[in-house]
Design a protein around this motif. Structure first.
Motif, PDB file in Angstrom:
ATOM      1  N   ARG A 166      97.518  66.242  12.674  1.00 59.98           N
ATOM      2  CA  ARG A 166      96.502  65.515  13.438  1.00 59.98           C
ATOM      3  C   ARG A 166      95.937  64.335  12.657  1.00 59.98           C
ATOM      4  NH1 ARG A 166      91.937  69.190  15.927  1.00 59.98           N
ATOM      5  NH2 ARG A 166      91.679  67.361  17.296  1.00 59.98           N
ATOM      6  N   ALA A 167      96.071  64.366  11.343  1.00 58.24           N
ATOM      7  CA  ALA A 167      95.567  63.254  10.538  1.00 58.24           C
ATOM      8  C   ALA A 167      96.236  61.940  10.896  1.00 58.24           C
ATOM      9  CB  ALA A 167      95.765  63.557   9.050  1.00 58.24           C
ATOM     10  N   PHE A 168      97.479  62.010  11.372  1.00 57.07           N
ATOM     11  CA  PHE A 168      98.247  60.797  11.665  1.00 57.07           C
ATOM     12  C   PHE A 168      98.509  60.605  13.154  1.00 57.07           C
ATOM     13  CE2 PHE A 168      99.996  62.882   7.758  1.00 57.07           C
ATOM     14  CZ  PHE A 168      99.310  62.096   6.841  1.00 57.07           C
ATOM     15  N   ALA A 169      98.051  61.523  13.972  1.00 55.28           N
ATOM     16  CA  ALA A 169      98.431  61.515  15.386  1.00 55.28           C
ATOM     17  C   ALA A 169      97.880  60.318  16.152  1.00 55.28           C
ATOM     18  CB  ALA A 169      97.969  62.812  16.051  1.00 55.28           C
ATOM     19  N   GLN A 170      96.785  59.737  15.672  1.00 53.85           N
ATOM     20  CA  GLN A 170      96.180  58.614  16.376  1.00 53.85           C
ATOM     21  C   GLN A 170      96.633  57.258  15.843  1.00 53.85           C
ATOM     22  OE1 GLN A 170      94.599  59.393  19.144  1.00 53.85           O
ATOM     23  NE2 GLN A 170      95.126  61.477  18.504  1.00 53.85           N
ATOM     24  N   ASP A 171      97.569  57.255  14.909  1.00 53.94           N
ATOM     25  CA  ASP A 171      98.045  55.980  14.360  1.00 53.94           C
ATOM     26  C   ASP A 171      98.588  55.039  15.439  1.00 53.94           C
ATOM     27  OD1 ASP A 171      97.293  56.957  11.919  1.00 53.94           O
ATOM     28  OD2 ASP A 171      99.311  56.987  11.058  1.00 53.94           O
ATOM     29  N   PRO A 172      99.378  55.518  16.406  1.00 51.65           N
ATOM     30  CA  PRO A 172      99.870  54.593  17.440  1.00 51.65           C
ATOM     31  C   PRO A 172      98.745  53.967  18.262  1.00 51.65           C
ATOM     32  CG  PRO A 172     101.224  56.566  17.373  1.00 51.65           C
ATOM     33  CD  PRO A 172     100.029  56.845  16.520  1.00 51.65           C
ATOM     34  N   ALA A 173      97.725  54.747  18.593  1.00 50.66           N
ATOM     35  CA  ALA A 173      96.607  54.208  19.368  1.00 50.66           C
ATOM     36  C   ALA A 173      95.841  53.161  18.573  1.00 50.66           C
ATOM     37  CB  ALA A 173      95.668  55.338  19.797  1.00 50.66           C
ATOM     38  N   ALA A 174      95.605  53.447  17.284  1.00 51.41           N
ATOM     39  CA  ALA A 174      94.918  52.467  16.433  1.00 51.41           C
ATOM     40  C   ALA A 174      95.751  51.202  16.286  1.00 51.41           C
ATOM     41  CB  ALA A 174      94.622  53.086  15.071  1.00 51.41           C
ATOM     42  N   LEU A 175      97.066  51.363  16.174  1.00 53.63           N
ATOM     43  CA  LEU A 175      97.950  50.206  16.058  1.00 53.63           C
ATOM     44  C   LEU A 175      97.870  49.331  17.314  1.00 53.63           C
ATOM     45  CD1 LEU A 175     100.201  48.583  14.672  1.00 53.63           C
ATOM     46  CD2 LEU A 175     101.840  50.162  15.739  1.00 53.63           C
ATOM     47  N   THR A 176      97.893  49.945  18.472  1.00 51.10           N
ATOM     48  CA  THR A 176      97.795  49.189  19.714  1.00 51.10           C
ATOM     49  C   THR A 176      96.510  48.365  19.761  1.00 51.10           C
ATOM     50  OG1 THR A 176      99.128  50.796  20.943  1.00 51.10           O
ATOM     51  CG2 THR A 176      97.663  49.400  22.226  1.00 51.10           C
ATOM     52  N   LEU A 177      95.406  48.969  19.332  1.00 45.67           N
ATOM     53  CA  LEU A 177      94.133  48.253  19.295  1.00 45.67           C
ATOM     54  C   LEU A 177      94.178  47.084  18.326  1.00 45.67           C
ATOM     55  CD1 LEU A 177      91.779  51.348  19.253  1.00 45.67           C
ATOM     56  CD2 LEU A 177      91.730  49.550  21.000  1.00 45.67           C
ATOM     57  N   ALA A 178      94.755  47.295  17.154  1.00 46.33           N
ATOM     58  CA  ALA A 178      94.809  46.239  16.146  1.00 46.33           C
ATOM     59  C   ALA A 178      95.692  45.084  16.606  1.00 46.33           C
ATOM     60  CB  ALA A 178      95.311  46.805  14.825  1.00 46.33           C
ATOM     61  N   LEU A 179      96.862  45.386  17.148  1.00 51.16           N
ATOM     62  CA  LEU A 179      97.774  44.334  17.586  1.00 51.16           C
ATOM     63  C   LEU A 179      97.155  43.509  18.715  1.00 51.16           C
ATOM     64  CD1 LEU A 179     101.200  46.227  17.505  1.00 51.16           C
ATOM     65  CD2 LEU A 179     100.385  44.476  15.902  1.00 51.16           C
ATOM     66  N   ALA A 180      96.518  44.181  19.664  1.00 48.94           N
ATOM     67  CA  ALA A 180      95.868  43.448  20.744  1.00 48.94           C
ATOM     68  C   ALA A 180      94.741  42.572  20.212  1.00 48.94           C
ATOM     69  CB  ALA A 180      95.336  44.422  21.794  1.00 48.94           C
ATOM     70  N   GLY A 181      94.014  43.083  19.233  1.00 48.64           N
ATOM     71  CA  GLY A 181      92.913  42.319  18.653  1.00 48.64           C
ATOM     72  C   GLY A 181      93.369  41.114  17.851  1.00 48.64           C
ATOM     73  N   LEU A 182      94.561  41.179  17.297  1.00 47.69           N
ATOM     74  CA  LEU A 182      95.113  40.010  16.607  1.00 47.69           C
ATOM     75  C   LEU A 182      95.443  38.901  17.601  1.00 47.69           C
ATOM     76  CD1 LEU A 182      97.438  41.833  14.064  1.00 47.69           C
ATOM     77  CD2 LEU A 182      95.571  40.282  13.463  1.00 47.69           C
ATOM     78  N   GLU A 183      95.775  39.292  18.819  1.00 46.97           N
ATOM     79  CA  GLU A 183      96.163  38.304  19.828  1.00 46.97           C
ATOM     80  C   GLU A 183      94.975  37.751  20.613  1.00 46.97           C
ATOM     81  OE1 GLU A 183      99.198  37.167  19.869  1.00 46.97           O
ATOM     82  OE2 GLU A 183      99.707  38.599  18.283  1.00 46.97           O
ATOM     83  N   ASN A 184      93.931  38.555  20.807  1.00 47.12           N
ATOM     84  CA  ASN A 184      92.849  38.119  21.695  1.00 47.12           C
ATOM     85  C   ASN A 184      91.652  37.510  20.979  1.00 47.12           C
ATOM     86  OD1 ASN A 184      91.317  40.230  20.651  1.00 47.12           O
ATOM     87  ND2 ASN A 184      91.313  41.459  22.519  1.00 47.12           N
ATOM     88  N   GLY A 185      91.761  37.326  19.648  1.00 47.47           N
ATOM     89  CA  GLY A 185      90.688  36.680  18.901  1.00 47.47           C
ATOM     90  C   GLY A 185      89.695  37.623  18.253  1.00 47.47           C
TER      91      GLY A 185
END
Length: 216
Positions: free
Chosen positions: A93-112
């Motif tokens: 479970r320590a790593f299970a949310q990595d994909p969700a966090a990645l999606t947030l980070a990638l979107a945030g790099l694109e939207n400012g």
């Protein structure tokens, strides 16, 4: 629309995770100690006591609306990328949310939202999922992470330059691991994966970049 009561929890997350605040004139030694506290498990007990329920809600998707603002998105990245590593250390479970966090980070790099972060250390935390989340594009993402950290280092106050250049170097060490193994071998036992002979040899050395948040 986010009202003040709804925003309070993410303000509490950011105040906890960044006790140095966002002002540029911080003491370098104190700032370095905050980094060690954040990334070497020093916050585990406090996270468990204060944010276990909040993290569970984030995992369920109940806090997705935080991502409408730059500060809310960063707080949600911290909750999904960092807090599980403290709450569920040593378990899958320590790593299970990595994909969700990645999606947030990638979107945030694109939207400012990344560019809107008020301090270099906020931007470092914002992009950590690029190195954490395993996947077929992992090496490409780490190359991007290195470039982003180089930019952060270049923009940092002079007194903080050594710290941020060390974080560039750390990302380079992580890149070497992913280039060699296409995954984080230190997670193999936790995730029930069989290590290759090369991974077994690497693990025996015990030189794990993730355990050395700041390089000498």
């Amino acid at each position: 629309m986010i009202d003040n009561d709804d925003a309070r929890p993410w303000h509490e997350v950011l105040a906890f995770w960044f006790p140095e605040g966002s002002a540029p004139g911080i003491d370098p030694e104190r700032h370095t100690e905050h980094w060690r506290w954040r990334l070497h498990g020093g916050a585990d007990e406090a996270i468990t006591a204060r944010f276990a329920d909040l993290t569970a809600r984030a995992v369920e998707g109940a806090l997705d609306h935080w991502a409408v603002t730059p500060e809310g998105r960063l707080a949600l990245i911290v909750v999904l990328d960092q807090f599980p590593r403290s709450l569920w250390r040593g378990t899958p479970r320590a790593f299970a949310q990595d994909p969700a966090a990645l999606t947030l980070a990638l979107a945030g790099l694109e939207n400012g939202h990344y560019a809107a972060q008020p301090a270099p250390w906020f931007q470092i935390a914002f992009t950590q999922p690029l190195g954490h989340a395993e996947g077929p594009d992992h090496l490409e993402r780490i190359d991007r992470l290195i470039a982003l950290r180089e930019g952060v280092a270049a923009r940092s106050p002079e007194a903080l330059q050594p710290l941020y250049h060390s974080l560039v170097a750390q990302a380079g060490e992580v890149r070497a691991v992913i280039a060699a193994f296409s995954r984080h071998p230190h997670r193999n036992a936790i995730l029930g994966r069989v290590s290759t002979p090369a991974e077994i040899a690497w693990l025996a050395r015990g030189a794990f970049p993730h355990q050395r948040a700041l390089l000498d």
